[in-house]
Scaffold this motif. Structure first.
Motif, short mmCIF file in Angstrom:
data_model
loop_
_atom_site.label_atom_id
_atom_site.label_comp_id
_atom_site.label_asym_id
_atom_site.label_seq_id
_atom_site.Cartn_x
_atom_site.Cartn_y
_atom_site.Cartn_z
N PHE A 561 -25.84 -13.76 6.84
CA PHE A 561 -25.16 -12.78 7.69
C PHE A 561 -25.84 -11.42 7.56
O PHE A 561 -26.62 -11.19 6.65
N CYS A 596 -27.94 -14.33 0.57
CA CYS A 596 -26.72 -14.72 1.28
C CYS A 596 -26.75 -16.21 1.60
O CYS A 596 -27.75 -16.72 2.10
N GLY A 598 -24.26 -17.60 3.42
CA GLY A 598 -23.51 -17.78 4.66
C GLY A 598 -22.10 -18.27 4.47
O GLY A 598 -21.55 -18.97 5.32
N ALA A 600 -19.52 -16.52 4.67
CA ALA A 600 -18.75 -15.81 5.70
C ALA A 600 -17.45 -15.21 5.19
O ALA A 600 -16.61 -14.80 5.98
N ALA A 603 -17.41 -11.56 6.12
CA ALA A 603 -17.23 -11.40 7.56
C ALA A 603 -15.74 -11.47 7.92
O ALA A 603 -15.28 -10.80 8.84
N ILE A 611 -19.59 -7.73 10.22
CA ILE A 611 -20.55 -8.62 9.56
C ILE A 611 -20.71 -9.89 10.39
O ILE A 611 -19.73 -10.60 10.65
N LEU A 612 -21.92 -10.11 10.85
CA LEU A 612 -22.17 -11.17 11.83
C LEU A 612 -23.30 -12.08 11.37
O LEU A 612 -24.13 -11.66 10.56
N PRO A 613 -23.33 -13.31 11.91
CA PRO A 613 -24.44 -14.20 11.54
C PRO A 613 -25.78 -13.57 11.95
O PRO A 613 -25.89 -13.00 13.03
N LEU A 614 -26.75 -13.72 11.11
CA LEU A 614 -28.07 -13.12 11.33
C LEU A 614 -28.69 -13.61 12.62
O LEU A 614 -29.43 -12.91 13.29
N LYS A 617 -28.37 -11.52 15.64
CA LYS A 617 -29.04 -10.22 15.68
C LYS A 617 -30.13 -10.25 16.75
O LYS A 617 -30.87 -11.23 16.88
#
Lengths: 618, 198
Positions: A561, A596, A598, A600, A603, A611-614, A617
């Motif tokens: 994330f 990380c 993940g 979550a 998030a 905070i978002l999944p990479l 992006k």
């Protein structure tokens, strides 16, 4: 082929102490081994586990040390050479078995390894297990070096068969975790199949039998004392009128000190490697030639007490010292400089100690405390418990495992800890005498080890607390060893069964049981609230694989994330979770994508959903 | 044989146990007596991992404060923390690439100033060899080869009685096949970096 099965007698190999011990057992023909893992002994078992998959050595991870010793005791009483491995506090768990096994004895060699941990590098106490030799009447042998650890392990089997008693092999962390060159000998013949001969009037310990067996044990102790008096492991080096008596790693520090202080011609050293029963004859004759004697032993004054008693018997009045002010401490581990200084002070030798550099002007160095790993499911579970109990007065009895680290801020989960399994037992008492809400924290392996008996007690006596079983599907702290809840098929091992904690807990009669996935924070909080409101014993099973274990099984599916520009810098993520994947750069929170996993969790708790999944992006 | 005492400090996961293993194997090849010990209980959890290696005639496997002839540190703030193990004759080799503890990463501690730290260490010890071992490792082909770059610098000092050739043989036999070339390169880069620091 496993390196410890290398069949090249005479070859010199660099081995860890624990590897040398495993090799020594193989050279003695060990055919059966059992354990409950515990640092600093864990690598012995790990090697046996791997080796058992390549040959006819039987090895098992037992549910606890008491069971492990009973399993090995039966094998040894059926004529199979056996070894049982545990850390020092494990011996407390196995003590009930140990004490009466000494009465019964063995038919084939049984070596019980206890790994003591002076300084408590990874333990809750630094008890000196040499007293178990005295308490049980069993022989103890103690190596001083890695190569001797191999020799003595092999010799311990022969000693056990000679006396028909188990032998305690006692090490300390600095033997287990030191490495040195070791010369290999032949691997012994293994006989994994045994036979049991009925002999109830010697093997069933009812009072009438035990009265007879105790006589036999005392006779065996006398025989062991004779062997101790002629043992090659109790030897004198050097000559002079000053004397030092030492054991284990202390011997190394003593020898280095004698060479540093250049007093070789003035001093003789008695190394005790067969330390129970103590070799009275050797000690008395050693004392007779001395004007002054110092006893160098880590831990308790075990040898000192014995040596002083022997001196009294022999009518000797020379000064004998060991523990005391400006002498050796009963605390922690020894080191070469400390032993050198104590020897110099005691015998009145002047010397100049190397001086450490001045460190007063060195800037403060930030601490590097151990932390729960990035994405550890325990962190998620702790956060959910904290949210579910907001505003309540709580007590969190905790237990032994990675999750013990949760006692540190900001999670601050852990108020009381004694030993393996104590979270459950102590919760019974806390909930009975206080008005506070008691929530016990225990891991899956520790629950199987000794938590389950506390839970049975809680159900029967109708106590009122919530038990959270932090089920990360492995024994994470000691290096991912299997436990009865582990799916062995996932590890490609056949021939095991798997025990469901949920089924077990329900079968015990716990009326409120729920299984949560701690990464799902909202659902977890709801389930924990319901459990806490339940009057009586409730159990939450927080089930999520240890992220390191999942990674090693190539099951880690989460993606990293990142913190998007929606972040308004509340810093709830850092302040409440303290996941090591976070960092602060220019006052802004960031997430290290290589750490990380993940999960979550952050998030879900971010008030801005920043905070978002990479992968989202741009 | 004269005794030489080496302490290696690192943060869990930086590969100092492999560095110790390579040095131990090289000593075995060279017929140099060697004893080592390590404390690595919390390695997986971001803690400090420390190894002690004693070459030559000695029985002990640990090293007291003030008694290290050499300190090799994989992380600059850990170099400072381990300085009590050194005396005025100690040679210190340090990586200069920081791995800030989590406490610093979240703003609950200050990471020491590195140029100030180097000045202090130079003043207090016999010699400081300081370079960015992560950079050298990356140039060699993999950042994980930090350990071999530092081993290269260590061998360059000539203080421990091991030849570069024997250490390289140990690297060839004791490190993963796919990494051998990178590890040997990193070793050479570290060796050269120490020459420049002379």
């Amino acid at each position: 082929m496993h390196k410890l099965l290398t069949d090249q007698p005479g070859l010199e190999m660099l081995l860890l102490g624990n590897e040398a011990i495993a090799r020594g057992a193989l050279e003695a023909g060990v055919a059966f081994a059992s354990t409950y893992p515990g640092t600093p002994s864990s690598e012995i078992s790990l090697n046996f586990f791997q080796i058992s998959k390549e040959c006819n050595l039987y090895f098992e991870y037992s549910t606890n040390e008491k069971v492990a010793l009973e399993v090995a005791a039966a094998a040894a009483n059926s004529g199979v050479r056996s070894m049982c491995i545990m850390k020092h506090v494990g011996m407390n768990v196995a003590a009930d078995t140990l004490m009466t096994l000494a009465y019964v004895g063995v038919k084939a060699g049984l070596v019980i390894l206890t790994a003591d941990d002076p300084f408590m590098f990874s333990s809750q106490n630094e008890q000196d297990n040499r007293y178990y030799g005295k308490l049980s009447g069993l022989p103890i042998i103690e190596p001083s070096s890695v190569s001797e650890a191999k020799e003595m392990t092999a010799a311990a089997f022969a000693l056990s068969e000679k006396l028909k008693e188990p032998v305690i092999l006692r090490t300390t962390t600095r033997i287990n975790h030191s490495t040195a060159a070791v010369k290999l000998s032949d691997i012994g013949q293994r006989k994994p199949a045994g036979d049991f001969q009925k002999d109830p009037f010697n093997l069933v310990t009812v009072p009438a039998v035990s009265r007879k067996l105790h006589v036999k044990l005392l006779e065996n102790i006398s025989k062991a004392e004779e062997l101790s008096n002629t043992s090659e492991y109790n030897f004198i080096e050097g000559s002079g009128e000053w004397g030092i008596i030492c054991n284990g790693v202390s011997r190394n520090y003593v020898l280095d000190a004698i060479s540093d202080l250049a007093i070789k011609d003035k001093i003789k050293v008695l190394r005790i490697g067969f330390s129970h029963p103590m070799p009275g004859k050797i000690i008395k004759s050693f004392l007779e030639g001395c004007s002054k004697v110092l006893i160098a032993e880590e831990g308790e004054p075990f040898m000192e007490e014995a040596v002083k008693a022997f001196a009294q018997e022999a009518g000797l009045t020379l000064p004998i010292a060991g523990k005391g002010k400006s002498l050796f401490s009963r605390l922690y581990e020894f080191d070469p400089a400390m032993v050198r200084k104590t020897i110099a002070d005691f015998f009145g030798i002047s010397y100049t100690q190397k001086k450490s550099v001045e460190t007063a002007d060195i800037p403060e160095i930030p601490q590097r405390p151990p932390n729960l790993c990035a994405g550890c499911s325990h962190r998620a579970a702790f956060y959910a418990i904290k949210q579910a109990t907001k505003g309540m007065e709580t007590i969190y009895p905790t237990d032994i495992g990675c999750y013990t680290l949760g006692f540190l801020p900001p999670l601050s989960m852990g108020d009381f800890l004694i030993c393996m399994g104590s979270s459950v037992g102590t919760s019974c008492g806390f909930s009975q005498v206080t008005d506070k809400k008691v929530i016990a924290l225990i891991g899956d392996s520790t629950f199987f080890h000794s938590g389950v008996s506390g839970l049975i007690n809680a159900v029967f006596n109708n106590h009122d607390f919530t038990l959270v079983i932090l089920d990360n599907r492995t024994t994470a702290m000691t290096g991912h060893q299997p436990n009865p809840g582990v799916d062995m098929k996932e590890l490609s091992y056949d021939g095991y069964n798997q025990i469901s904690i949920e089924t077990l807990v329900k079968a015990l009669g716990v009326q409120h049981v729920s299984v949560i996935r701690p990464y799902n924070i909202k659902k977890s909080i709801t389930a924990i609230r319901e459990a806490i409101e339940f009057k009586g014993v409730s159990v939450i099973i927080a089930q999520e694989k240890c992220s390191l274990y999942a990674k090693s099984l190539k099951q880690l599916r989460g993606k990293a994330f990142f913190v998007s520009d929606k972040c308004k810098n509340h810093k709830d993520c850092i302040n409440e979770l303290a996941c090591p994947a976070f960092f602060i750069e220019e006052e802004k929170v960031g997430i290290n994508p290589s750490l990380c996993v993940g999960c979550a969790v952050c998030a879900q708790i971010c008030p801005e959903h920043a905070i978002l999944p990479l992968k989202n992006k741009d | 044989m004269e005794t030489k005492r080496l302490i290696i400090v690192a943060v869990g996961g930086q590969g100092n146990l492999l560095a110790s293993k390579v040095l131990g194997e090289a000593a075995l090849l060279s017929g140099v007596p060697v004893r080592m010990s390590e404390i690595h209980g919390m390695a997986q959890r971001g803690g400090v991992v420390e190894s002690a290696i004693i070459f030559g005639d000695a029985e002990s496997t640990i090293i007291s404060d003030g008694e290290a002839d050499l300190l090799v540190s994989f992380e600059p703030s850990e170099t400072l923390r381990a300085l009590k193990r050194c005396n005025s004759n100690t040679v210190v080799i340090t990586n200069l690439s920081p791995l800030p503890p989590f406490t610093v990463a979240i703003g609950k501690g200050t990471y020491p100033d590195l140029s100030e730290a180097q000045k202090l260490i130079r003043k207090k010890t016999a010699r400081l060899i300081a370079f960015d071992a992560v950079k050298l490792a990356a140039e060699a082909g993999n950042v994980m080869a930090v350990n071999m770059a530092l081993v290269g610098a260590l061998i360059q000092t000539g203080i421990i009685p091991l030849s570069a050739e024997n250490v390289k043989t140990a690297i060839r036999t004791r490190t993963k096949k796919t990494f051998v070339d990178i590890n040997l390169k990193a070793f050479d880069f570290g060796y050269k970096a120490a020459e420049k620091e002379n």
